[in-house]
Write an enzyme that holds these catalytic residues in place. Structure first.
Site, mmCIF file in Angstrom:
data_model
loop_
_atom_site.group_PDB
_atom_site.id
_atom_site.type_symbol
_atom_site.label_atom_id
_atom_site.label_comp_id
_atom_site.label_asym_id
_atom_site.label_seq_id
_atom_site.Cartn_x
_atom_site.Cartn_y
_atom_site.Cartn_z
ATOM 1 N N HIS B 125 0.828 -1.207 0.000
ATOM 2 C CA HIS B 125 0.000 0.000 0.000
ATOM 3 C C HIS B 125 0.861 1.256 0.000
ATOM 4 C CE1 HIS B 125 -3.768 -1.926 0.208
ATOM 5 N NE2 HIS B 125 -3.586 -2.489 1.388
ATOM 6 N N CYS B 191 0.493 2.053 -5.480
ATOM 7 C CA CYS B 191 -0.362 2.916 -6.284
ATOM 8 C C CYS B 191 0.231 4.309 -6.405
ATOM 9 C CB CYS B 191 -1.795 2.963 -5.761
ATOM 10 S SG CYS B 191 -1.981 3.594 -4.109
ATOM 11 N N ARG B 200 0.347 2.920 -11.478
ATOM 12 C CA ARG B 200 1.137 2.168 -10.508
ATOM 13 C C ARG B 200 2.554 2.704 -10.555
ATOM 14 N NH1 ARG B 200 -3.203 1.246 -9.673
ATOM 15 N NH2 ARG B 200 -4.369 -0.688 -9.587
#
Lengths: 58, 225
Positions: B125, B191, B200
């Site tokens: 993340h 991300c 990305r």
């Protein structure tokens, strides 16, 4: 106008009302933090971090 | 009658009551939006940090009990990743489902394992306790993969932004799907931009050397640029 209405419904005097109000705010906050926000987060899909053939397709 | 004797409230015209109602609603929504922003940054980070404590302990226990050659089960830790420049380290779990990634960075199944020829791909993340700052990695920066028996020192070769469908970046030879791998690569995906999902960010690194655990901690781990 909802807050004065809730205040009116809370039992007891000023101090009991204050304690009840704090408890209500805490309950609403935890409901949001632990239940609603994780669900919203999943729906928003902001935590997609992988590359995959179908990712990001509308 | 402008005044209601048996009520605490002052009498107001309906338009004013409506305006106050709308105002209350706006303030409430604003507070909820701020709380959600706090959740997106800190709430998720705290949750992952708590999970990382558990998963890190489990990794140590697994390493203490032999059978190191076995492939890790989905959701179970398989290695540790260190980025000395960012002062970060994580236990990496097997798998990249949402459930896996709630525990920390996840290893793409079927990609190479630490030190192997091929491409070890890891997703994480873009939040402060995970891959928040990996855009600060520059060519030559060190990423260290730690397994039960060895340290694998990778050197960053570059980073770039790609579309979410760019699966070629996790191919055994990055960007050249189908080409048999000759080098040991490490690829991180997260991300980009922060809190958005239409790109990305990918960081590539190549294995430069490895070192057995018995030879102590590699000096690269202490180096801070």
């Amino acid at each position: 106008m909802i807050y004065p209405w809730i205040w009116g419904k809370l039992p007891g005097g000023r101090y009991v009302k204050t304690v009840c109000a704090v408890l209500l705010v805490a309950a609403a906050g935890s409901l949001l933090w632990y239940v609603v926000f994780p669900l919203v987060d999943l729906l928003l899909g902001l935590d997609e971090v992988t590359v995959e053939p179908s990712a990001g397709q509308p | 009658m402008p005044y209601q004797q048996d009520d605490d409230d002052l009498w107001e015209p309906p338009s004013r009551r409506l305006a106050r109602g709308v105002g209350e609603l706006m303030v409430t929504l604003g507070v909820i939006a701020l709380l959600f922003a706090a959740y997106a940054v800190y709430g998720k980070a705290w949750r992952i940090e708590a999970e990382q404590h558990l998963i890190d302990d489990r990794l140590n226990r697994t390493w203490a009990t032999a059978n190191a050659g076995e492939a890790p089960a989905p959701g179970q830790p398989l290695a540790r990743l260190h980025i000395p420049k960012l002062d970060m380290k994580w236990a990496v779990v097997e798998g990249v489902t949402q459930a896996d990634l709630r525990k920390g960075p996840g290893h793409y199944p079927k990609t190479a394992r630490p030190g192997e020829i091929g491409n070890m791909a890891v997703a994480g993340h873009r939040i402060p306790s995970v891959f928040w700052d990996i855009d600060r990695l520059r060519e030559g920066d060190t990423i260290v993969a730690e397994t039960r028996n060895a340290w694998f020192i990778y050197s960053v070769t570059g980073h770039r932004e790609v579309r979410p469908t760019a699966v070629e970046v996790v191919a055994p030879t990055p960007d050249q799907p189908g080409v048999p791998p000759e080098r040991a690569m490490l690829t991180l995906t997260t991300c980009n931009p922060k809190f958005q999902n239409w790109q990305r960010l990918v960081v590539f690194a190549e294995l430069t050397r490895s070192q057995a655990k018995s030879a102590g901690r590699p000096p690269e781990l202490e180096k801070r640029k």
